[in-house]
Scaffold this motif. Sequence first.
Motif, PDB file in Angstrom:
ATOM      1  N   ALA A  62      82.325  72.914  70.471  1.00  0.00           N
ATOM      2  CA  ALA A  62      83.500  72.790  69.608  1.00  0.00           C
ATOM      3  C   ALA A  62      84.458  71.729  70.145  1.00  0.00           C
ATOM      4  N   VAL A  63      84.725  71.754  71.437  1.00  0.00           N
ATOM      5  CA  VAL A  63      85.657  70.782  72.023  1.00  0.00           C
ATOM      6  C   VAL A  63      85.068  69.375  71.954  1.00  0.00           C
ATOM      7  N   LEU A  64      83.777  69.257  72.301  1.00  0.00           N
ATOM      8  CA  LEU A  64      83.150  67.932  72.346  1.00  0.00           C
ATOM      9  C   LEU A  64      82.936  67.344  70.947  1.00  0.00           C
ATOM     10  N   ALA A  84      88.263  82.763  75.877  1.00  0.00           N
ATOM     11  CA  ALA A  84      89.393  82.070  76.509  1.00  0.00           C
ATOM     12  C   ALA A  84      88.892  81.236  77.686  1.00  0.00           C
ATOM     13  N   GLN A  85      88.056  81.851  78.507  1.00  0.00           N
ATOM     14  CA  GLN A  85      87.493  81.109  79.644  1.00  0.00           C
ATOM     15  C   GLN A  85      86.634  79.944  79.165  1.00  0.00           C
ATOM     16  N   ALA A  86      85.890  80.160  78.089  1.00  0.00           N
ATOM     17  CA  ALA A  86      84.994  79.108  77.586  1.00  0.00           C
ATOM     18  C   ALA A  86      85.789  77.890  77.129  1.00  0.00           C
ATOM     19  N   ILE A  87      86.882  78.125  76.409  1.00  0.00           N
ATOM     20  CA  ILE A  87      87.677  77.002  75.910  1.00  0.00           C
ATOM     21  C   ILE A  87      88.436  76.331  77.063  1.00  0.00           C
ATOM     22  N   ALA A  88      88.968  77.150  77.965  1.00  0.00           N
ATOM     23  CA  ALA A  88      89.687  76.579  79.109  1.00  0.00           C
ATOM     24  C   ALA A  88      88.739  75.733  79.964  1.00  0.00           C
ATOM     25  N   PHE A  89      87.537  76.257  80.195  1.00  0.00           N
ATOM     26  CA  PHE A  89      86.507  75.540  80.963  1.00  0.00           C
ATOM     27  C   PHE A  89      86.127  74.239  80.252  1.00  0.00           C
ATOM     28  N   SER A  90      85.904  74.315  78.935  1.00  0.00           N
ATOM     29  CA  SER A  90      85.461  73.148  78.169  1.00  0.00           C
ATOM     30  C   SER A  90      86.551  72.075  78.130  1.00  0.00           C
ATOM     31  N   ALA A  91      87.802  72.528  77.999  1.00  0.00           N
ATOM     32  CA  ALA A  91      88.915  71.583  77.972  1.00  0.00           C
ATOM     33  C   ALA A  91      89.037  70.874  79.320  1.00  0.00           C
ATOM     34  N   ARG A  92      88.892  71.646  80.384  1.00  0.00           N
ATOM     35  CA  ARG A  92      89.008  71.033  81.701  1.00  0.00           C
ATOM     36  C   ARG A  92      87.915  69.979  81.918  1.00  0.00           C
ATOM     37  N   LYS A  93      86.688  70.329  81.504  1.00  0.00           N
ATOM     38  CA  LYS A  93      85.558  69.409  81.705  1.00  0.00           C
ATOM     39  C   LYS A  93      85.769  68.096  80.957  1.00  0.00           C
ATOM     40  N   THR A  94      86.517  68.171  79.848  1.00  0.00           N
ATOM     41  CA  THR A  94      86.704  66.983  79.026  1.00  0.00           C
ATOM     42  C   THR A  94      88.110  66.393  79.185  1.00  0.00           C
ATOM     43  N   GLY A  95      88.872  66.928  80.135  1.00  0.00           N
ATOM     44  CA  GLY A  95      90.213  66.399  80.374  1.00  0.00           C
ATOM     45  C   GLY A  95      91.161  66.610  79.204  1.00  0.00           C
ATOM     46  N   THR A  96      90.986  67.743  78.503  1.00  0.00           N
ATOM     47  CA  THR A  96      91.796  68.036  77.314  1.00  0.00           C
ATOM     48  C   THR A  96      92.840  69.101  77.641  1.00  0.00           C
ATOM     49  N   PHE A 150      84.405  82.564  66.943  1.00  0.00           N
ATOM     50  CA  PHE A 150      83.050  82.629  66.367  1.00  0.00           C
ATOM     51  C   PHE A 150      82.966  82.092  64.948  1.00  0.00           C
ATOM     52  N   ASN A 151      84.051  82.154  64.181  1.00  0.00           N
ATOM     53  CA  ASN A 151      83.968  81.779  62.770  1.00  0.00           C
ATOM     54  C   ASN A 151      84.180  80.271  62.617  1.00  0.00           C
ATOM     55  N   ASN A 152      83.289  79.503  63.242  1.00  0.00           N
ATOM     56  CA  ASN A 152      83.436  78.058  63.397  1.00  0.00           C
ATOM     57  C   ASN A 152      82.017  77.515  63.569  1.00  0.00           C
ATOM     58  N   TYR A 153      81.601  76.605  62.709  1.00  0.00           N
ATOM     59  CA  TYR A 153      80.196  76.162  62.728  1.00  0.00           C
ATOM     60  C   TYR A 153      79.812  75.399  64.003  1.00  0.00           C
TER      61      TYR A 153
END
Lengths: 317, 317
Positions: A62-64, A84-96, A150-153
Amino acid sequence: MPETVPTRETIEAAHERVKPYIHQTPVFTSQFLNGLSGARLYFKCENFQKIGAFKARGGLNAVLSLSAAQLANGVITHSSGNHAQAIAFSARKTGTKCYIVMPDNSPKVKIAAVEGYGADITFCKNTPEDRQRTVDEIVARTGATFLHPFNNYEVVAGQATAAKELIADAGAKLDAIVAPVGGGGLLSGTALAARYFSPGTKVYAGEPEGAADAVLSFRSGKIEKASYVNTIADGLLTHLGDKTFPIIKSEVTDIFTVSDEEIIQAMRYLWERMKMVVEPSGAVSTAAVLKNRAVFEGKNVGIIISGGNVDMGRLPF
Amino acid sequence: MPETVPTRETIEAAHERVKPYIHQTPVFTSQFLNGLSGARLYFKCENFQKIGAFKARGGLNAVLSLSAAQLANGVITHSSGNHAQAIAFSARKTGTKCYIVMPDNSPKVKIAAVEGYGADITFCKNTPEDRQRTVDEIVARTGATFLHPFNNYEVVAGQATAAKELIADAGAKLDAIVAPVGGGGLLSGTALAARYFSPGTKVYAGEPEGAADAVLSFRSGKIEKASYVNTIADGLLTHLGDKTFPIIKSEVTDIFTVSDEEIIQAMRYLWERMKMVVEPSGAVSTAAVLKNRAVFEGKNVGIIISGGNVDMGRLPF
């Protein structure tokens, strides 16, 4: 981003997108659990995934998938759990920049995990209204993009990559794959992966008796809420969404409910026999297979172990 | 069978011999534990091995190395722990009669596991004399071949295959490998695997303070017993043998002791962060690395997680 059900190509693209950031988790087997179930079981171990759960896949995709302009304003979600952890982790990995709205009674260990990924946490009262109001305020102020759990393709396409890997790595044609169901992100992704990458493989779900909304919805044909919510499987409390339900309705063969006792028994087998730390929600698919021997006996069955985030100080055994 | 220290070819042959019966266990990494140690850690997860411990490797190689005439009379060992399961498992896989001598106060769960593999159990008093007398009687009666838990070169060659796989699978040249030490079967095998398959990789051991015989022996140059034995790491209580000690003396760089508190802390990290069920003995190598940051910082370090057989009803946390 087109608002359509993920295609084969969408899921392949999602896999390429998230691969550099995730663990390609192993597929385990167990002679003991094969004996107990009468089936040949292939466990896809997403408890070993980054952040301890499959949700890293959907969060990352979703973030990428956001545009540079969207990323510049950051991302936001509300959750006290693995999302919450998934989005925080993903944002950190992408500098968001990442905003997480959490109930003010969230467990300290979960708050610490999200803080560990550098997210900006805003606490709210533990009501749907206050949660939404808090999210809306932050979105209005920052322009951050809201990412639903979850309600996000894009989330669904990300979650589909777990079953895609299971299908590729099992080393046998799977007759069935069983996933747990909460909001349906993992289950709908699993069903799409089976349709595209392993036609003929039936997809089933396990659901706690104490949060049995999906099975109700599956039977009635419309999204239902559970008549009561009370289960140890705290990752599966929510009901289906209008993006996940139609996929589940058309692609899933059946949904089996399991009691908390059956979940805890399956969890104990996974810990004692397979030496894996699995959270209650993560043991639901195994519990469903053990409970329905007649359905799975003699078959090659993929089982998605969704996560392993448990509080060691509060084990049910 | 030549009574010489295993060569490169011996270990390669052992690997081919045991491969069809064992799991090629995964090598895991953890950003969290990398951060904590300052090193890049590669965990060889033998807790996921058959019988829940690396000992399946040595047991299998020892049994599979016997002649048909020897196999016809069966195999025997004394153990209340993982070695008993390893020999019983190996005997069952090869259709060999198996006698296990166990102390009459052995935990029921361990008795049940050995019975589960179809071994013939004889109970003895929990003294070295009674144990040996019981073994001698059965050998005299049946002609079964006694297989020592570690002071046996086929066992050592079998245990060496874990480090051989770790070296092949880590995806990086290892500066060091750390294994736990009890009788020295795993440690001597690990040291030989490093010498043959990864020259320049230093081998270290972790040992409980409460069973610190190997470090004493390593310093004095002769096999010593611990001044006292009292540790949660119940797989590492025994002292070195005259086959394992010379290999350790010549090949191992250093042995580090760790307290029970440090073992339990490492165990908790492995459970909570890596979602792996690891027994106290299996966490000793991790504890040794975390305690000796100056030795391992900035290095690629292989860590052997030796086993995951724990009683869920008696966790230290």
